[in-house]
Design a protein around this motif. Structure first.
Motif, mmCIF file in Angstrom:
data_model
loop_
_atom_site.group_PDB
_atom_site.id
_atom_site.type_symbol
_atom_site.label_atom_id
_atom_site.label_comp_id
_atom_site.label_asym_id
_atom_site.label_seq_id
_atom_site.Cartn_x
_atom_site.Cartn_y
_atom_site.Cartn_z
ATOM 1 N N ALA A 1 3.896 -2.857 3.364
ATOM 2 C CA ALA A 1 3.333 -4.174 3.067
ATOM 3 C C ALA A 1 2.187 -4.459 4.041
ATOM 4 O O ALA A 1 2.294 -4.177 5.242
ATOM 5 N N MET A 2 1.099 -5.027 3.509
ATOM 6 C CA MET A 2 -0.073 -5.342 4.323
ATOM 7 C C MET A 2 -0.639 -6.688 3.865
ATOM 8 O O MET A 2 -0.422 -7.102 2.729
ATOM 9 N N ARG A 3 -1.384 -7.329 4.743
ATOM 10 C CA ARG A 3 -2.000 -8.608 4.394
ATOM 11 C C ARG A 3 -3.250 -8.805 5.243
ATOM 12 O O ARG A 3 -3.419 -8.170 6.283
ATOM 13 N N ARG A 4 -4.109 -9.713 4.772
ATOM 14 C CA ARG A 4 -5.280 -10.099 5.567
ATOM 15 C C ARG A 4 -5.693 -11.516 5.215
ATOM 16 O O ARG A 4 -5.522 -11.980 4.071
ATOM 17 N N ALA A 5 -6.194 -12.212 6.218
ATOM 18 C CA ALA A 5 -6.739 -13.542 6.007
ATOM 19 C C ALA A 5 -8.109 -13.421 5.353
ATOM 20 O O ALA A 5 -8.813 -12.425 5.526
ATOM 21 N N LEU A 6 -8.474 -14.438 4.571
ATOM 22 C CA LEU A 6 -9.763 -14.458 3.897
ATOM 23 C C LEU A 6 -10.614 -15.585 4.439
ATOM 24 O O LEU A 6 -10.160 -16.729 4.526
ATOM 25 N N GLU A 7 -11.845 -15.249 4.782
ATOM 26 C CA GLU A 7 -12.794 -16.285 5.165
ATOM 27 C C GLU A 7 -13.371 -16.900 3.906
ATOM 28 O O GLU A 7 -13.507 -16.225 2.882
ATOM 29 N N PRO A 8 -13.734 -18.187 3.927
ATOM 30 C CA PRO A 8 -14.338 -18.795 2.732
ATOM 31 C C PRO A 8 -15.636 -18.098 2.374
ATOM 32 O O PRO A 8 -16.320 -17.527 3.226
ATOM 33 N N LEU A 9 -15.957 -18.119 1.085
ATOM 34 C CA LEU A 9 -17.225 -17.565 0.650
ATOM 35 C C LEU A 9 -18.367 -18.327 1.304
ATOM 36 O O LEU A 9 -18.334 -19.548 1.392
ATOM 37 N N ALA A 10 -19.370 -17.597 1.744
ATOM 38 C CA ALA A 10 -20.536 -18.236 2.352
ATOM 39 C C ALA A 10 -21.339 -18.952 1.289
ATOM 40 O O ALA A 10 -21.675 -18.383 0.263
ATOM 41 N N ALA B 1 0.828 -1.206 0.000
ATOM 42 C CA ALA B 1 0.000 0.000 0.000
ATOM 43 C C ALA B 1 0.858 1.250 0.000
ATOM 44 O O ALA B 1 1.843 1.331 0.747
ATOM 45 N N GLN B 2 0.510 2.204 -0.846
ATOM 46 C CA GLN B 2 1.105 3.514 -0.688
ATOM 47 C C GLN B 2 0.727 4.018 0.701
ATOM 48 O O GLN B 2 -0.411 3.845 1.144
ATOM 49 N N VAL B 3 1.668 4.596 1.412
ATOM 50 C CA VAL B 3 1.432 4.989 2.798
ATOM 51 C C VAL B 3 0.203 5.897 2.917
ATOM 52 O O VAL B 3 -0.558 5.803 3.893
ATOM 53 N N ILE C 1 -19.256 -4.310 1.457
ATOM 54 C CA ILE C 1 -17.817 -4.033 1.366
ATOM 55 C C ILE C 1 -17.060 -4.443 2.617
ATOM 56 O O ILE C 1 -15.870 -4.156 2.741
ATOM 57 N N ALA C 2 -17.724 -5.129 3.538
ATOM 58 C CA ALA C 2 -17.077 -5.476 4.804
ATOM 59 C C ALA C 2 -15.959 -6.488 4.634
ATOM 60 O O ALA C 2 -15.148 -6.673 5.533
ATOM 61 N N GLY C 3 -15.918 -7.174 3.470
ATOM 62 C CA GLY C 3 -14.826 -8.107 3.215
ATOM 63 C C GLY C 3 -14.963 -9.434 3.927
ATOM 64 O O GLY C 3 -13.964 -10.119 4.158
ATOM 65 N N ARG C 4 -16.197 -9.822 4.292
ATOM 66 C CA ARG C 4 -16.403 -11.091 4.980
ATOM 67 C C ARG C 4 -16.946 -12.164 4.040
ATOM 68 O O ARG C 4 -17.363 -13.236 4.495
ATOM 69 N N GLY C 5 -17.000 -11.892 2.756
ATOM 70 C CA GLY C 5 -17.573 -12.847 1.825
ATOM 71 C C GLY C 5 -19.076 -12.925 1.952
ATOM 72 O O GLY C 5 -19.678 -13.968 1.698
ATOM 73 N N GLY C 6 -19.703 -11.825 2.360
ATOM 74 C CA GLY C 6 -21.135 -11.813 2.579
ATOM 75 C C GLY C 6 -21.935 -11.910 1.290
ATOM 76 O O GLY C 6 -21.449 -11.600 0.204
ATOM 77 N N VAL C 7 -23.186 -12.339 1.426
ATOM 78 C CA VAL C 7 -24.067 -12.455 0.279
ATOM 79 C C VAL C 7 -25.452 -11.939 0.675
ATOM 80 O O VAL C 7 -25.893 -12.133 1.812
ATOM 81 N N VAL C 8 -26.103 -11.258 -0.258
ATOM 82 C CA VAL C 8 -27.477 -10.802 -0.087
ATOM 83 C C VAL C 8 -28.317 -11.543 -1.125
ATOM 84 O O VAL C 8 -28.123 -11.367 -2.329
ATOM 85 N N ALA D 1 -6.576 -0.625 5.788
ATOM 86 C CA ALA D 1 -6.816 -1.052 7.165
ATOM 87 C C ALA D 1 -8.313 -1.144 7.439
ATOM 88 O O ALA D 1 -8.772 -2.032 8.170
ATOM 89 N N ARG D 2 -9.078 -0.246 6.839
ATOM 90 C CA ARG D 2 -10.532 -0.270 7.019
ATOM 91 C C ARG D 2 -11.139 -1.552 6.470
ATOM 92 O O ARG D 2 -12.216 -1.978 6.889
ATOM 93 N N HIS D 3 -10.451 -2.194 5.530
ATOM 94 C CA HIS D 3 -10.921 -3.453 4.949
ATOM 95 C C HIS D 3 -10.243 -4.663 5.583
ATOM 96 O O HIS D 3 -10.278 -5.753 5.019
ATOM 97 N N GLY D 4 -9.618 -4.458 6.735
ATOM 98 C CA GLY D 4 -9.085 -5.589 7.480
ATOM 99 C C GLY D 4 -7.635 -5.943 7.206
ATOM 100 O O GLY D 4 -7.140 -6.951 7.716
#
Length: 319
Positions: free
Chosen positions: A138-147, A109-111, A213-220, A118-121
């Motif tokens: 450098a940044m990283r995040r774990a991904l939950e499986p798609l629901a 990420a550009q600083v 946009i919460a990044g949890r793999g949500g579905v509507v 960070a807002r996206h986890g």
């Protein structure tokens, strides 16, 4: 109010190269003075790309997902920033990573954009460094499986809250906001025509957008009895769904009994629900956590969903 005048779609590197160049060269080369030889690399042809377009099809943003499990080349034209385009691009890339079975993604990420990620986890790791003359983290995040559409994830039960009757739009609105905001991975909505008086309200649209946009793999998942009416009215929730097709799913019943269903309801995966006996009126009942009542509605929704068809009326909209 949520901007609804753009959409996110997959990009084919060869077919859409001109549009990708238009955005990336404007942002990175002209605006940020990145050397052209550093902007294009051998990862581009092997990456998954997404592109944001305005209502006229003009490219306004891009991003890519590389074979190294990295998100990069996130760019949005200056006049489109702070309007949700970057959020929608990032969510689309994370959903693509999930669909590939990846459990983690990283990025540089550009600083200046570190807070956005960070807002996206995303979490920073390592020391800051210079890349193309710009300071990065450098940044990283774990991904939950798609629901899965037919699974309700296990979760800790909240204390049951007795249902409350209501008879006004104002209470229905507050209850809707509570149910949407409490959802973690899934929302289901059963409606004749997306109840424009309720679901077109800016606060309600914002709540759906935040969930998407919460990044949890949500579905509507949305069941519509009259999709043609929804398309004809230019519903803003439908336009939001165009931007986030990986989140919103639509079906319409074909069984006569289902088509005569008079009620409307909304339910989440945290035992919250809102139910109106007649979809044309505001009388009903709701609870932020009533497991038995919510399960009844989810089970009914699931049965109707299974015997319903996709909403072909929305294909022209890319949904």
């Amino acid at each position: 109010m949520i901007p609804t005048d753009f959409r996110i779609e997959p990009a084919d590197y060869q077919a859409d190269l001109k549009d990708l160049r238009e955005v990336r060269e404007t942002v990175f080369i002209l605006e940020q003075k990145v050397p052209e030889e550093e902007e294009w690399d051998d990862l581009d042809p092997r990456s998954h790309h997404v592109i944001a377009r305005d209502d006229n099809g003009r490219p306004i943003g891009t991003g890519r997902l590389t074979p190294e499990h990295k998100i990069g080349r996130m760019a949005v034209l200056k006049e489109w920033r702070q309007r949700g385009v970057g959020d929608a691009l990032l969510v689309a890339l994370m959903d693509k990573a999930r669909s590939l079975g990846w459990t983690e993604v990283s990025l540089n990420a550009q600083v200046s954009a570190e807070a956005f990620y960070a807002r996206h986890g995303f979490q920073p790791y390592g020391e800051r460094f210079m890349e193309a003359g710009i300071e990065h983290q450098a940044m990283r995040r774990a991904l939950e499986p798609l629901a899965g559409p037919d699974r309700y994830p296990a979760r800790a039960r909240e204390a049951s809250v007795p249902s409350t009757d209501f008879d006004s739009l104002s209470v229905a609105t507050e209850a809707t906001l509570a149910v949407v905001r409490a959802a973690r991975r899934e929302l289901v909505l059963f409606s004749r025509d997306l109840d424009p008086v309720l679901y077109s309200q800016p606060a309600v649209l914002e709540a759906f957008k935040d969930f998407a946009i919460a990044g949890r793999g949500g579905v509507v998942r949305i069941l519509l009895l009259d999709p043609a009416a929804v398309q004809g009215q230019g519903h803003p929730l439908l336009t939001l769904a165009q931007r986030m097709t990986s989140v919103f799913q639509f079906r319409t019943p074909t069984d006569d009994v289902d088509l005569q269903y008079p009620s409307a309801f909304l339910a989440n995966d945290r035992d919250g629900y809102l139910f109106r006996q007649l979809g044309s009126r505001w009388e009903g009942d709701w609870s932020p956590a009533n497991p038995s009542r919510t399960r009844q509605l989810l089970d009914h929704f699931g049965r109707v969903w299974e015997r319903s068809r996709g909403v072909t009326e929305f294909r022209a909209l890319g949904i």
